[in-house]
Design a protein around this motif. Structure first.
Motif, PDB file in Angstrom:
ATOM      1  N   TYR A  52       0.819  -1.209   0.000  1.00 31.59           N
ATOM      2  CA  TYR A  52       0.000   0.000   0.000  1.00 31.59           C
ATOM      3  C   TYR A  52       0.853   1.259   0.000  1.00 31.59           C
ATOM      4  CZ  TYR A  52      -3.601  -3.388   1.038  1.00 31.59           C
ATOM      5  OH  TYR A  52      -4.436  -4.484   0.971  1.00 31.59           O
ATOM      6  N   GLY A  53       1.963   1.185  -0.700  1.00 34.99           N
ATOM      7  CA  GLY A  53       2.844   2.332  -0.816  1.00 34.99           C
ATOM      8  C   GLY A  53       2.489   3.201  -2.008  1.00 34.99           C
ATOM      9  N   ILE A  54       3.478   3.903  -2.522  1.00 39.62           N
ATOM     10  CA  ILE A  54       3.258   4.854  -3.601  1.00 39.62           C
ATOM     11  C   ILE A  54       2.794   4.155  -4.873  1.00 39.62           C
ATOM     12  CG2 ILE A  54       5.667   4.780  -4.348  1.00 39.62           C
ATOM     13  CD1 ILE A  54       3.235   7.813  -4.383  1.00 39.62           C
ATOM     14  N   ARG A  55       3.260   2.918  -5.115  1.00 37.30           N
ATOM     15  CA  ARG A  55       2.822   2.202  -6.315  1.00 37.30           C
ATOM     16  C   ARG A  55       1.312   1.953  -6.271  1.00 37.30           C
ATOM     17  NH1 ARG A  55       4.942  -0.917 -10.439  1.00 37.30           N
ATOM     18  NH2 ARG A  55       3.598  -2.619 -11.159  1.00 37.30           N
ATOM     19  N   PHE A  56       0.809   1.572  -5.110  1.00 40.44           N
ATOM     20  CA  PHE A  56      -0.629   1.362  -4.970  1.00 40.44           C
ATOM     21  C   PHE A  56      -1.397   2.648  -5.257  1.00 40.44           C
ATOM     22  CE2 PHE A  56      -4.183   2.039  -1.960  1.00 40.44           C
ATOM     23  CZ  PHE A  56      -5.105   1.166  -2.521  1.00 40.44           C
ATOM     24  N   VAL A  57      -0.956   3.755  -4.691  1.00 43.30           N
ATOM     25  CA  VAL A  57      -1.648   5.031  -4.878  1.00 43.30           C
ATOM     26  C   VAL A  57      -1.638   5.451  -6.341  1.00 43.30           C
ATOM     27  CG1 VAL A  57      -1.626   7.489  -4.283  1.00 43.30           C
ATOM     28  CG2 VAL A  57      -1.160   5.772  -2.518  1.00 43.30           C
ATOM     29  N   VAL A  58      -0.481   5.354  -6.981  1.00 45.01           N
ATOM     30  CA  VAL A  58      -0.353   5.778  -8.380  1.00 45.01           C
ATOM     31  C   VAL A  58      -1.169   4.886  -9.299  1.00 45.01           C
ATOM     32  CG1 VAL A  58       1.262   5.983 -10.312  1.00 45.01           C
ATOM     33  CG2 VAL A  58       1.881   6.890  -8.070  1.00 45.01           C
ATOM     34  N   MET A  59      -1.078   3.564  -9.111  1.00 46.46           N
ATOM     35  CA  MET A  59      -1.838   2.650  -9.971  1.00 46.46           C
ATOM     36  C   MET A  59      -3.341   2.846  -9.799  1.00 46.46           C
ATOM     37  SD  MET A  59       0.160   0.852 -11.909  1.00 46.46           S
ATOM     38  CE  MET A  59       1.092   2.385 -12.077  1.00 46.46           C
ATOM     39  N   SER A  60      -3.774   3.059  -8.571  1.00 42.04           N
ATOM     40  CA  SER A  60      -5.196   3.310  -8.323  1.00 42.04           C
ATOM     41  C   SER A  60      -5.655   4.578  -9.016  1.00 42.04           C
ATOM     42  CB  SER A  60      -5.458   3.416  -6.813  1.00 42.04           C
ATOM     43  OG  SER A  60      -5.157   2.223  -6.141  1.00 42.04           O
ATOM     44  N   ALA A  61      -4.863   5.641  -8.899  1.00 44.84           N
ATOM     45  CA  ALA A  61      -5.232   6.922  -9.504  1.00 44.84           C
ATOM     46  C   ALA A  61      -5.233   6.837 -11.022  1.00 44.84           C
ATOM     47  CB  ALA A  61      -4.280   8.017  -9.034  1.00 44.84           C
ATOM     48  N   LEU A  62      -4.285   6.123 -11.585  1.00 36.84           N
ATOM     49  CA  LEU A  62      -4.249   5.954 -13.041  1.00 36.84           C
ATOM     50  C   LEU A  62      -5.441   5.129 -13.527  1.00 36.84           C
ATOM     51  CD1 LEU A  62      -0.448   5.320 -13.699  1.00 36.84           C
ATOM     52  CD2 LEU A  62      -1.779   7.349 -14.348  1.00 36.84           C
ATOM     53  N   ALA A  63      -5.776   4.075 -12.790  1.00 34.71           N
ATOM     54  CA  ALA A  63      -6.931   3.250 -13.170  1.00 34.71           C
ATOM     55  C   ALA A  63      -8.209   4.062 -13.111  1.00 34.71           C
ATOM     56  CB  ALA A  63      -7.023   2.033 -12.255  1.00 34.71           C
ATOM     57  N   MET A  64      -8.329   4.949 -12.135  1.00 28.50           N
ATOM     58  CA  MET A  64      -9.502   5.814 -12.027  1.00 28.50           C
ATOM     59  C   MET A  64      -9.537   6.811 -13.180  1.00 28.50           C
ATOM     60  SD  MET A  64     -12.179   6.479 -10.215  1.00 28.50           S
ATOM     61  CE  MET A  64     -13.360   7.798  -9.888  1.00 28.50           C
ATOM     62  N   THR A  65      -8.408   7.418 -13.489  1.00 29.28           N
ATOM     63  CA  THR A  65      -8.343   8.415 -14.554  1.00 29.28           C
ATOM     64  C   THR A  65      -8.639   7.794 -15.911  1.00 29.28           C
ATOM     65  OG1 THR A  65      -6.686   9.634 -13.262  1.00 29.28           O
ATOM     66  CG2 THR A  65      -6.883  10.193 -15.596  1.00 29.28           C
ATOM     67  N   ALA A  66      -8.246   6.539 -16.103  1.00 24.06           N
ATOM     68  CA  ALA A  66      -8.506   5.863 -17.376  1.00 24.06           C
ATOM     69  C   ALA A  66      -9.995   5.829 -17.694  1.00 24.06           C
ATOM     70  CB  ALA A  66      -7.940   4.447 -17.329  1.00 24.06           C
ATOM     71  N   ALA A 108      -4.656  13.750  -9.869  1.00 26.53           N
ATOM     72  CA  ALA A 108      -4.271  14.366  -8.596  1.00 26.53           C
ATOM     73  C   ALA A 108      -5.351  14.180  -7.539  1.00 26.53           C
ATOM     74  CB  ALA A 108      -3.982  15.852  -8.811  1.00 26.53           C
ATOM     75  N   THR A 109      -6.615  14.342  -7.931  1.00 27.66           N
ATOM     76  CA  THR A 109      -7.708  14.163  -6.984  1.00 27.66           C
ATOM     77  C   THR A 109      -7.756  12.735  -6.466  1.00 27.66           C
ATOM     78  OG1 THR A 109      -9.011  15.881  -8.092  1.00 27.66           O
ATOM     79  CG2 THR A 109     -10.206  14.331  -6.676  1.00 27.66           C
ATOM     80  N   ALA A 110      -7.618  11.760  -7.378  1.00 32.57           N
ATOM     81  CA  ALA A 110      -7.637  10.355  -6.973  1.00 32.57           C
ATOM     82  C   ALA A 110      -6.476  10.029  -6.044  1.00 32.57           C
ATOM     83  CB  ALA A 110      -7.608   9.451  -8.197  1.00 32.57           C
ATOM     84  N   VAL A 111      -5.307  10.616  -6.293  1.00 30.33           N
ATOM     85  CA  VAL A 111      -4.150  10.401  -5.421  1.00 30.33           C
ATOM     86  C   VAL A 111      -4.442  10.913  -4.013  1.00 30.33           C
ATOM     87  CG1 VAL A 111      -1.803  11.202  -4.931  1.00 30.33           C
ATOM     88  CG2 VAL A 111      -2.366  10.337  -7.198  1.00 30.33           C
ATOM     89  N   ILE A 112      -4.931  12.143  -3.910  1.00 28.83           N
ATOM     90  CA  ILE A 112      -5.161  12.757  -2.603  1.00 28.83           C
ATOM     91  C   ILE A 112      -6.239  12.009  -1.823  1.00 28.83           C
ATOM     92  CG2 ILE A 112      -5.970  14.839  -1.436  1.00 28.83           C
ATOM     93  CD1 ILE A 112      -4.666  16.426  -3.758  1.00 28.83           C
ATOM     94  N   VAL A 113      -7.342  11.680  -2.499  1.00 24.00           N
ATOM     95  CA  VAL A 113      -8.429  10.977  -1.815  1.00 24.00           C
ATOM     96  C   VAL A 113      -7.965   9.597  -1.354  1.00 24.00           C
ATOM     97  CG1 VAL A 113     -10.739  10.010  -2.087  1.00 24.00           C
ATOM     98  CG2 VAL A 113     -10.220  12.261  -3.037  1.00 24.00           C
ATOM     99  N   THR A 114      -7.193   8.916  -2.177  1.00 21.97           N
ATOM    100  CA  THR A 114      -6.685   7.598  -1.801  1.00 21.97           C
ATOM    101  C   THR A 114      -5.772   7.683  -0.589  1.00 21.97           C
ATOM    102  OG1 THR A 114      -6.830   6.817  -4.093  1.00 21.97           O
ATOM    103  CG2 THR A 114      -5.383   5.591  -2.612  1.00 21.97           C
ATOM    104  N   LEU A 115      -4.921   8.694  -0.557  1.00 22.38           N
ATOM    105  CA  LEU A 115      -4.031   8.865   0.584  1.00 22.38           C
ATOM    106  C   LEU A 115      -4.814   9.117   1.868  1.00 22.38           C
ATOM    107  CD1 LEU A 115      -1.212  11.052  -1.026  1.00 22.38           C
ATOM    108  CD2 LEU A 115      -0.974   8.704  -0.195  1.00 22.38           C
ATOM    109  N   VAL A 116      -5.866   9.912   1.783  1.00 19.43           N
ATOM    110  CA  VAL A 116      -6.654  10.226   2.975  1.00 19.43           C
ATOM    111  C   VAL A 116      -7.519   9.041   3.389  1.00 19.43           C
ATOM    112  CG1 VAL A 116      -8.460  11.722   3.918  1.00 19.43           C
ATOM    113  CG2 VAL A 116      -6.651  12.702   2.474  1.00 19.43           C
TER     114      VAL A 116
END
Length: 258
Positions: free
Chosen positions: A142-156, A194-202
């Motif tokens: 659940y590190g940075i790779r998880f956050v980035v992959m989640s945000a990219l999948a959402m943006t797609a 960016a929104t998906a990254v921030i929300v995922t982190l929180v």
């Protein structure tokens, strides 16, 4: 992520949760039925169809999370996503940051500070599915790779969504620029990421029920592609969306097989 790791995660909806399966069936049926109702009723069916399918998919996502996380944690996560994304959308419509300059039309009601309440539900209806993609592609960490992959999948997903919603008159861009994506400014997708990254982190999601959430992601991918090609006349966004979401579908299933 190997099979042993995958098996340690909560993968399935409990077998006694028949209402959840029924809700999934109703949601899929509502997606399939929207073009039919448009043929029979007319364009007025689009607005209520968007409302119904969004509420149902958000309910499906919540219903999947509750057995795995418990009601309190699922409700807290839903509240974080809804409140934060509504806040970002309110800032976005007022300032043009971070998505670019856009406005919601009066089609979707009710609205709060010029943002339809439904929009925050739309973020929640899809973000847990994107988290599941991120969990698989990050190998269960659940590190940075998880956050980035989640945000990219959402943006797609937005490569499908934005052209369709603009075409239906639900929101509009004030200035997209010469090199836009079917009338959508490219900065919009940076804002989504960016929104998906921030929300995922929180929200800090952990131990997601991967299998049912991946099913949501794959179902949306398939139905959006079919709908935009055969029913909505959006061949270009359909192709881009097919490949953008499809990359994550293929990578996730390859990772699950390894």
């Amino acid at each position: 992520m190997n099979i042993a790791t995958l098996q340690r995660l909560p993968q399935q909806i409990p077998s006694d949760s028949r209402p959840v399966y029924a809700l999934i069936g109703v949601w899929v049926l509502s997606m399939i039925s929207l073009p039919i109702f448009r043929w029979t009723i007319g364009d007025s069916a689009i607005v209520w169809g968007v409302n119904v399918t969004t509420v149902l998919q958000a309910a499906v996502s919540f219903a999947i999370l509750v057995p795995a996380w418990g009601l309190a944690r699922a409700a807290r996560t839903a509240a974080i996503v809804v409140v934060m994304t509504w806040g970002v959308e309110a800032i976005g419509t007022a300032t043009g940051f971070p998505f670019g300059h856009y406005d919601y039309t009066a089609a979707l009601q009710p609205q709060l500070l010029n943002v339809p309440v439904l929009i925050a539900l739309a973020w929640f209806m899809m973000l847990p599915a994107a988290w599941a993609v991120g969990e698989v592609l990050s190998g269960g960490s659940y590190g940075i790779r998880f956050v980035v992959m989640s945000a990219l999948a959402m943006t797609a997903w937005d490569f499908f969504l934005d052209p369709q919603m603009v075409g239906w008159g639900l929101w509009e861009w004030n200035s997209a620029g010469q090199f836009s994506y079917f009338g959508i400014p490219w900065v919009n997708f940076a804002g989504w990421f960016a929104t998906a990254v921030i929300v995922t982190l929180v929200a800090c999601p952990r131990n997601l029920p991967v299998t049912p959430l991946l099913t949501i992601y794959v179902t949306v991918w398939i139905l959006q592609t079919i709908g935009q090609v055969f029913f909505w006349g959006l061949f270009g966004p359909a192709i881009v969306g097919f490949f953008s979401m499809g990359i994550f579908v293929v990578l996730a299933f390859q990772r699950l097989r390894n």
